[in-house]
Design an enzyme around this catalytic site. Structure first.
Site, PDB file in Angstrom:
ATOM      1  N   LYS A  33       0.668  -1.116   0.100  1.00  0.00           N
ATOM      2  CA  LYS A  33      -0.057  -0.174   0.045  1.00  0.00           C
ATOM      3  C   LYS A  33       0.895   1.331   0.010  1.00  0.00           C
ATOM      4  O   LYS A  33       0.468   2.331  -0.804  1.00  0.00           O
ATOM      5  CB  LYS A  33      -0.977  -0.109   1.077  1.00  0.00           C
ATOM      6  CG  LYS A  33      -0.401   0.305   2.735  1.00  0.00           C
ATOM      7  CD  LYS A  33      -1.520   0.303   3.739  1.00  0.00           C
ATOM      8  CE  LYS A  33      -0.553   0.808   4.890  1.00  0.00           C
ATOM      9  NZ  LYS A  33      -0.017   1.947   4.896  1.00  0.00           N
ATOM     10  N   THR A  34       1.965   1.343   0.763  1.00  0.00           N
ATOM     11  CA  THR A  34       2.893   2.533   0.787  1.00  0.00           C
ATOM     12  C   THR A  34       3.466   2.769  -0.543  1.00  0.00           C
ATOM     13  O   THR A  34       3.688   3.964  -0.860  1.00  0.00           O
ATOM     14  CB  THR A  34       4.093   2.308   1.777  1.00  0.00           C
ATOM     15  OG1 THR A  34       3.405   1.914   3.164  1.00  0.00           O
ATOM     16  CG2 THR A  34       4.905   3.616   1.713  1.00  0.00           C
ATOM     17  N   ASP A 225      -3.639   7.870   4.373  1.00  0.00           N
ATOM     18  CA  ASP A 225      -3.042   6.601   4.594  1.00  0.00           C
ATOM     19  C   ASP A 225      -3.915   5.944   5.886  1.00  0.00           C
ATOM     20  O   ASP A 225      -4.370   6.745   6.717  1.00  0.00           O
ATOM     21  CB  ASP A 225      -1.553   6.621   5.015  1.00  0.00           C
ATOM     22  CG  ASP A 225      -1.097   5.388   5.005  1.00  0.00           C
ATOM     23  OD1 ASP A 225      -1.514   4.344   4.602  1.00  0.00           O
ATOM     24  OD2 ASP A 225       0.280   5.329   5.558  1.00  0.00           O
ATOM     25  N   GLU A 226      -3.954   4.604   6.131  1.00  0.00           N
ATOM     26  CA  GLU A 226      -4.592   3.738   7.011  1.00  0.00           C
ATOM     27  C   GLU A 226      -5.876   4.440   7.394  1.00  0.00           C
ATOM     28  O   GLU A 226      -6.409   4.659   8.651  1.00  0.00           O
ATOM     29  CB  GLU A 226      -3.770   3.945   8.337  1.00  0.00           C
ATOM     30  CG  GLU A 226      -2.302   3.409   8.060  1.00  0.00           C
ATOM     31  CD  GLU A 226      -2.286   1.932   8.048  1.00  0.00           C
ATOM     32  OE1 GLU A 226      -3.212   1.312   7.991  1.00  0.00           O
ATOM     33  OE2 GLU A 226      -0.975   1.376   8.045  1.00  0.00           O
ATOM     34  N   GLN A 256      -7.738  -4.987   9.060  1.00  0.00           N
ATOM     35  CA  GLN A 256      -6.736  -4.564  10.075  1.00  0.00           C
ATOM     36  C   GLN A 256      -7.257  -3.225  11.027  1.00  0.00           C
ATOM     37  O   GLN A 256      -6.322  -2.554  11.374  1.00  0.00           O
ATOM     38  CB  GLN A 256      -5.453  -4.133   9.310  1.00  0.00           C
ATOM     39  CG  GLN A 256      -4.844  -5.419   8.459  1.00  0.00           C
ATOM     40  CD  GLN A 256      -3.536  -5.135   8.009  1.00  0.00           C
ATOM     41  OE1 GLN A 256      -2.599  -4.990   8.789  1.00  0.00           O
ATOM     42  NE2 GLN A 256      -3.568  -4.990   6.693  1.00  0.00           N
ATOM     43  N   ARG A 615       1.784 -11.128  10.341  1.00  0.00           N
ATOM     44  CA  ARG A 615       3.227 -10.439  10.464  1.00  0.00           C
ATOM     45  C   ARG A 615       4.107 -11.381  10.151  1.00  0.00           C
ATOM     46  O   ARG A 615       5.211 -11.040   9.592  1.00  0.00           O
ATOM     47  CB  ARG A 615       3.496 -10.139  11.862  1.00  0.00           C
ATOM     48  CG  ARG A 615       2.524  -8.989  12.682  1.00  0.00           C
ATOM     49  CD  ARG A 615       2.354  -7.724  11.769  1.00  0.00           C
ATOM     50  NE  ARG A 615       0.940  -7.895  10.903  1.00  0.00           N
ATOM     51  CZ  ARG A 615       0.651  -7.273   9.785  1.00  0.00           C
ATOM     52  NH1 ARG A 615       1.915  -6.386   9.692  1.00  0.00           N
ATOM     53  NH2 ARG A 615      -0.184  -7.393   9.156  1.00  0.00           N
TER      54      ARG A 615
END
Length: 770
Positions: A33-34, A225-226, A256, A615
């Site tokens: 995503k970044t 973002d997020e 998330q 993770r």
């Protein structure tokens, strides 16, 4: 630019190139995503949009710096530097300074941090003559913060019957007065707190259409973002700015969304298309981080949630090992299993210690794993927190213990003389210290004979000092008679620490209470283990000696790359590790007992588990314990329902998973007694039990009656070669049985705990194989 976009996959490239309206980029775990955000900003710049027309909002300064650095590599530092990119708070404080006069502030307003806010609230509580044990500044500030994040002003707060009822039930009915005074004092001081930066930005845009129009025209493209972590105030600011042109791109993953306790509202991302019907949705579904088995297991888990945006995350990495699910007999054995597996993997596969992470639901769980890793000489670090024995609430209680066994311990005296608060201030402590230095004696000596050492304090302060002296003297007297666990319970209860921990219902307060419970668990384990091994050193001084040795080893050696990481799952979001252990998968622990009876709470817990599993890059190991020492006693546990949510095709299970596990651990013990006493008091002030109650309890203790304790049926029939299951150590083989005077001992080789000798009159086990 086309050459630059060649490094993106098809969906990433499509998300980057769509700039004609609102877009929602659903970015699955590990899907890049970044990368999409940074390339999209670079693409806008390359298309000719000036950098100062772009607004990019993040949640952390670290994320902002990382993105700016990547953009600079793509389009040059000069253009990247002129972007309006930063956290919500930094960007909107910049706007508020420019427009301060419109909302009645001067442009040089100061910003209160959390400590500043708590101090001001503490002062207001004192002015209103409220009980600071009920109106704890941090708890009150948390309630005010939640109101601000929902854009609830003091006037709205005071008129909201539901909120006022909640405060009355929390025995803090005057928070609305504190809130009003707090806001008035901030404004009078030309100051804002962090939450005000969002509140006043909303007010600015609401009440001044010309200002809103100015920034709408400036920010021709908005990126967030997020987005799943935004609260109502943040969502509304973005909506106000984007309402004219709808050129807004939000990136996030509803799967998330795990920060509702901070005010995050998952509806912001779930209902984004409702706010912007023409929204184009791009789903980044390829996971570049994890193996196929890990991704498939995580998918099967999260699909059990009803509130979500459908997606099918996949991996083209190697298939990888199945997720191993291991059942431990106890939390003690769980720690040993994890430490042993890390040591074995290091020996066989040679990964770095830094490739391993142990993830848990609550901070209190770290203690078991810290001690297990130390025993194997495995270096570790606590990420985003302190080692268990370095946490404030634990150090405070340990300081009580230190002063009990050593009256000359000045550091311990200073730490606890006014903890919990008993009205003994720094000035008084300074007088005691000066008198002690003048006469060459300890602070305790001055406290014990204030007249002899000319301690000049008023009668009210003298009474408070006498109360503290008598409290500690009782503990010191009992130290000669009680074992470490019995005395620790007495200290935690009669000092007021238990009541303080139990009354604070903020997330931070509940975490502290869990840590206090875990300390009592550690002391109980210490006493039980020594009893079973036939040792007689069960006093508080013996426990302190062991704790001191443990914390002395907890020093930095080498870089963090050479340490196992221990952290809560909330802290792990956004990180990745080669090998991940997710521990404590039991009902009422994970999912938390506070969340599992409400659908939204349960689904957030499931998302939290999803975050934990994703993770992992190469291996993921999940553990749970059949028994765990909590609430003052050993509780039988059931596996978490989340384990049966995952498709067994992707799991390697030690034993059988029981479908539909949703039972609760056995209630009772020290903290359950606290709860019952509070209920029985019907809101009255807490009164600790009398010393006679403790004396009676002591007479019934196993330590006092050990010489006459009969052997259990299992202990009488125990023979060499038999396999036993021990309550804490798990499964083992009896290798020898010996008589030591009147005591009978067994030597057992345990699968996880190694060789142990057990004094059979205290040993807790059952025979499973003849």
């Amino acid at each position: 630019m086309e050459k630059l976009l060649d490094s993106l996959n098809d969906v990433q490239r499509a998300a980057v190139q769509f700039c004609d309206g609102p877009s929602l980029v659903i970015a699955g775990a590990g899907s890049g995503k970044t990368r999409v955000l940074t390339y999209k900003i670079a693409y806008l710049l390359e298309q000719g949009l000036p950098p100062y027309y772009i607004l990019a909002l993040t949640f952390t300064n670290k994320a902002s710096r990382e993105m700016k650095s990547r953009i600079a590599e793509l389009v040059g530092e000069k253009r990247a530097r002129r972007l309006w990119m930063g956290t919500f708070h930094s960007i909107f404080s910049r706007i508020l300074r420019s427009e301060a006069e419109a909302i009645g502030f001067q442009s040089n307003f100061t910003i209160f941090d959390t400590s500043d806010s708590n101090n001001l609230i503490r002062l207001i509580i004192k002015e209103l003559k409220l009980d600071d044990k009920l109106y704890r500044p941090a708890g009150v500030h948390g309630q005010i913060s939640r109101a601000k994040n929902s854009l609830i002003t003091p006037k709205m707060y005071a008129a909201n019957a539901e909120i006022l009822d909640y405060d009355r039930m929390s025995r803090r009915p005057r928070i609305f007065e504190i809130y009003e005074r707090y806001q008035n004092r901030l404004r009078a001081a030309n100051s804002m707190d962090f939450d005000d930066l969002l509140v006043y930005t909303n007010i600015l845009f609401r009440d001044h259409p010309d200002v809103l129009e100015k920034y709408r025209n400036q920010f021709q493209y908005i990126l967030v973002d997020e987005y799943q972590d935004t609260n109502f105030a943040q969502h509304l600011i973005v909506k106000q700015l984007a309402d004219a042109h709808h050129r807004v791109c939000v990136v996030g993953d509803d799967a998330q969304s795990i920060y509702s306790f901070r005010g995050a509202n998952i509806d912001n991302i779930l209902k984004f298309k409702s706010n912007y019907p023409e929204t184009q949705i791009f789903k980044l579904e390829q996971n570049y981080r994890s193996t196929q088995n890990i991704v498939n297991a995580a998918n099967s888990l999260i699909k059990k949630n009803t509130e979500q945006i459908a997606k099918d995350v996949f991996s083209e990495n190697e298939e990888g090992e199945k997720i191993e699910v291991i059942q431990a007999f106890s939390d003690f054995e769980e720690g040993l299993i994890v430490a042993n597996k890390i040591a074995r993997m290091r020996l066989e596969q040679h990964p770095s210690y830094g490739d391993f992470a142990i993830l848990y639901r609550t901070n209190a769980q770290s203690r078991i794993f810290e001690e297990a890793l130390r025993k194997k000489n495995i270096p570790y670090r606590i990420y985003g927190g302190l080692s268990f024995y370095q946490r404030k609430e634990i150090k405070d209680i340990i300081s009580y213990f230190r002063l009990i066994v050593n009256r000359s311990d000045e550091d311990a005296f200073r730490r606890i003389v006014n903890y919990p608060a008993r009205g003994i201030g720094d000035v008084t402590v300074g007088k005691i210290s000066s008198s002690a230095q003048l006469h060459g004696v300890s602070l305790w000596k001055v406290l014990s004979e204030p007249l002899a050492y000319n301690l000049e304090v008023n009668s009210g302060t003298a009474k408070k000092l006498t109360g503290f002296y008598e409290l500690m003297s009782r503990f010191m007297e009992q130290n000669e008679q009680l074992n470490a666990y019995e005395l620790a319970q007495l200290v935690v209860k009669e000092s007021g620490i238990a009541k303080e921990a139990y009354d604070d219902m903020t997330p931070e307060g509940m975490s502290r209470a869990q840590n206090v419970q875990e300390l009592l668990s550690a002391i109980n384990e210490f006493v039980d283990t020594r009893l079973e091994e036939g040792e007689e050193n069960l006093k508080l001084v013996d426990f302190l000696s062991e704790v001191s040795l443990l914390t002395d080893q907890d020093t930095d050696q080498g870089s963090d790359d050479e340490k196992v990481t221990l952290m809560t799952i909330h802290s792990a979001k956004g990180l990745e590790f080669e090998h991940v252990f997710v521990v404590g998968l039991e009902e009422d622990l994970f999912p938390s007992s506070m969340a599992k009876n409400e659908m939204r709470g349960l689904e957030e817990e499931r998302r939290l588990f999803y975050v934990a599993v994703t993770r992992a890059k190469k291996t993921c190991t999940i553990t749970w314990a059949k028994s765990r020492f909590r609430n003052g006693q050993t509780n039988m546990c059931r596996q978490s329902r989340f384990l049966t949510d995952m498709d067994e095709r992707f799991l390697s299970v030690d034993g059988n998973l029981e479908a539909g596990s949703d039972s609760s651990p056995v209630a009772g013990g020290f903290w359950e007694t606290m709860r019952q006493e509070r209920v029985q008091s019907n809101g009255a002030s807490y009164t600790p039990p009398s010393r006679r109650e403790y004396a009676d309890s002591k007479k019934r203790s196993s330590v006092q009656s050990s010489s006459s304790m009969p052997l259990s049926k299992e202990a009488v029939g125990l023979r060499e070669g038999q396999v036993i299951e021990h309550e804490r150590f798990g499964r083992g083989v009896v290798t020898a049985i010996e008589m030591d005077g009147s005591n009978r001992r067994a030597f057992v080789d345990f699968e996880s705990a190694g060789r142990k000798q057990l004094l059979l009159k205290f040993a807790k086990f059952k025979i499973v194989e003849e």
